[in-house]
Write an enzyme that holds these catalytic residues in place. Structure first.
Site, mmCIF file in Angstrom:
data_model
loop_
_atom_site.group_PDB
_atom_site.id
_atom_site.type_symbol
_atom_site.label_atom_id
_atom_site.label_comp_id
_atom_site.label_asym_id
_atom_site.label_seq_id
_atom_site.Cartn_x
_atom_site.Cartn_y
_atom_site.Cartn_z
ATOM 1 N N HIS A 68 -0.701 17.175 2.713
ATOM 2 C CA HIS A 68 -1.843 17.788 3.401
ATOM 3 C C HIS A 68 -1.450 19.206 3.828
ATOM 4 C CE1 HIS A 68 -3.994 14.113 3.312
ATOM 5 N NE2 HIS A 68 -3.987 13.772 4.595
ATOM 6 N N LYS A 99 -11.338 13.057 15.105
ATOM 7 C CA LYS A 99 -10.004 12.501 15.371
ATOM 8 C C LYS A 99 -9.017 13.613 15.731
ATOM 9 C CE LYS A 99 -10.342 8.516 12.213
ATOM 10 N NZ LYS A 99 -9.890 7.980 10.888
ATOM 11 N N GLY A 142 0.819 -1.219 0.000
ATOM 12 C CA GLY A 142 0.000 0.000 0.000
ATOM 13 C C GLY A 142 0.847 1.261 0.000
ATOM 14 N N VAL A 152 1.258 3.614 2.255
ATOM 15 C CA VAL A 152 2.013 3.845 3.497
ATOM 16 C C VAL A 152 3.072 2.760 3.686
ATOM 17 C CG1 VAL A 152 1.848 4.003 6.014
ATOM 18 C CG2 VAL A 152 0.122 5.131 4.575
ATOM 19 N N SER A 205 -4.186 11.025 -1.638
ATOM 20 C CA SER A 205 -3.393 9.845 -1.252
ATOM 21 C C SER A 205 -3.756 9.375 0.154
ATOM 22 C CB SER A 205 -1.894 10.160 -1.313
ATOM 23 O OG SER A 205 -1.602 11.296 -0.513
ATOM 24 N N GLY A 206 -4.353 10.260 0.933
ATOM 25 C CA GLY A 206 -4.846 9.856 2.250
ATOM 26 C C GLY A 206 -5.924 8.792 2.150
ATOM 27 N N ARG A 254 -5.877 4.087 18.634
ATOM 28 C CA ARG A 254 -5.433 5.435 18.995
ATOM 29 C C ARG A 254 -6.080 5.961 20.281
ATOM 30 N NH1 ARG A 254 -6.214 7.847 12.943
ATOM 31 N NH2 ARG A 254 -4.372 6.870 11.987
ATOM 32 N N ARG A 314 -3.782 -12.498 -1.664
ATOM 33 C CA ARG A 314 -3.802 -12.270 -3.129
ATOM 34 C C ARG A 314 -2.557 -11.506 -3.594
ATOM 35 N NH1 ARG A 314 -7.451 -8.368 -1.372
ATOM 36 N NH2 ARG A 314 -6.892 -6.216 -1.939
ATOM 37 N N SER A 315 -1.874 -10.836 -2.642
ATOM 38 C CA SER A 315 -0.658 -10.097 -3.024
ATOM 39 C C SER A 315 0.606 -10.884 -2.678
ATOM 40 C CB SER A 315 -0.625 -8.744 -2.311
ATOM 41 O OG SER A 315 -1.750 -7.968 -2.677
ATOM 42 N N CYS A 331 -2.978 11.311 10.012
ATOM 43 C CA CYS A 331 -2.001 12.151 9.305
ATOM 44 C C CYS A 331 -2.232 13.636 9.563
ATOM 45 C CB CYS A 331 -2.028 11.865 7.803
ATOM 46 S SG CYS A 331 -3.653 11.654 7.131
HETATM 47 C C1 2RA Z 1 -7.240 10.760 5.017
HETATM 48 N N1 2RA Z 1 -6.531 11.128 7.307
HETATM 49 O O1 2RA Z 1 -6.555 11.761 4.699
HETATM 50 C C2 2RA Z 1 -7.224 10.210 6.423
HETATM 51 C C3 2RA Z 1 -6.632 8.837 6.459
HETATM 52 N N2 2RA Z 1 -5.310 8.780 5.967
HETATM 53 O O2 2RA Z 1 -7.978 10.152 4.206
#
Ligand code: 2RA
Length: 340
Positions: free
Chosen positions: A243, A215, A12, A14, A160-161, A99, A39-40, A130
């Site tokens: 971000h 969060k 993935g 990350v 990409s998040g 978390r 599968r990977s 993130c």
């Molecule tokens: C996002 N913080 O940006 C969330 C999960 N990575 O989609």
């Protein structure tokens, strides 16, 4: 003497960055295993100059391994993290699952590195969201100087998040806007993301906020200070990586912009790019592949007593996830699992 490290979810976004950063920082690896879904299995991934073949997570025995960096969803983490932890392998988990567990440290090394010492309760350490990670790196040095009362933050979060599928959707939707007959309907997001912004990340809560916004509140309180009052608006934007956050801060005590800028310049993990001229500030494309949490647009907020505005940008796959996880592994090794 090095550590026996496992990267879980190596195929993935990350997981890929975790391998890159372990190699870049020359983390002391005695042995490494890369795991993925059945599968990977067999998929090849890069680790520095080496090429590793992914093993099946379902079949893997964590016994004898020192640390496992988890970069998979909460459902799979719920199944496999306890197995790894029970086998004596310390789990550093990037999902949101642990978390908010009072028995699991939530760590951003520049802010609360000493919290890793609490890993022994469940043999698990949690990586923050993130959007939280970069923000608390910026807030911590200012909070130490002038005690933060309240934060108002708006985020501009890259696709990409949401993973590779979302990046493909942005790319294909953008192309589809220019190539007749190749329109791409929204599938990852509720609305078109190309040339658009979406004020909705994760699920809606009863009070009208989203879980992504919740969060940021809950994690900032756990990592930094439960007394800080924070409100967030989290927005998805048509950016691939990086971000950005517009952060408004109200302090208990006066802190002028020059002192704030000096404090940030000296703070760990931060690079200040702050010139009042064309291009004198950071943007997401500048942050891609970098470790730093960048701060720009430092200026007073004269509408409140002791107010300050800053602009904060960081690579969400790095400081927002993979880098922070590797930094936790570094601190864990230095503080708790010394080798050699
Ligand atoms: C996002 N913080 O940006 C969330 C999960 N990575 O989609």
């Amino acid at each position: 003497m090095g550590y026996k490290i496992v990267v879980v979810g190596a195929t993935g976004n990350v997981g890929h960055e975790m391998l890159n950063i372990l190699a870049e920082r020359e983390f002391p690896v005695e042995e490494i295993a890369v795991l993925a879904s059945r599968r990977s299995q067999g998929t090849e991934v890069s680790f520095g100059e080496r090429t590793l073949k992914c093993q099946d997570l379902e079949q893997f025995d964590f016994t004898g391994w020192d640390m496992a960096l988890f970069a998979i969803g909460s459902d799979a983490t719920k199944k496999f993290a306890p197995i790894a932890a029970k086998a004596g392998c310390v789990v550093i988990d990037n999902s949101s699952l642990y978390r908010y567990d009072p028995d699991v440290p939530l760590v951003v090394p520049e802010v609360n590195a000493e919290a890793v010492d609490g890993y022994t309760k469940k043999n698990i350490i949690a990586n923050p969201n993130c959007s939280t990670a970069q923000m608390v790196v910026a807030l911590k040095p200012l909070h130490d100087r002038a005690r933060i009362k309240r934060v108002v933050v708006s985020t501009y979060q890259s696709v990409s998040g949401s993973g590779k599928e979302a990046m493909d959707e942005l790319w294909n939707q953008t192309k589809g806007m220019f190539v007749p007959g190749q329109e791409v309907a929204p599938s990852v997001y509720p609305k078109q993301i190309a040339f658009n912004v979406i004020p909705h990340i994760d699920v809606f809560m009863d009070d009208g906020s989203t879980k992504e916004e919740w969060k940021m509140v809950a994690e900032t309180k756990k990592i930094m200070d439960p007394k800080i009052r924070l409100t967030a608006t989290c927005v998805r934007v048509p950016v691939f990586v990086g971000h950005s956050e517009a952060i408004n801060i109200e302090f208990e005590d006066f802190l002028d912009e020059d002192e704030a800028r000096d404090i940030l310049r000296e703070a760990p993990g931060i690079l200040v790019v702050d010139k009042r001229e064309d291009g004198g500030y950071i943007t997401p494309v500048d942050s891609v592949g970098e470790y730093a949490t960048y701060i720009s647009r430092i200026r007073p907020d004269s509408t409140i007593e002791n107010g300050l505005n800053i602009w904060c940008v960081s690579d969400n796959l790095r400081k927002g996830a993979a880098l922070n996880a590797v930094q936790i592994a570094e601190v864990l090794g230095q503080r708790c699992l010394k080798k050699g």
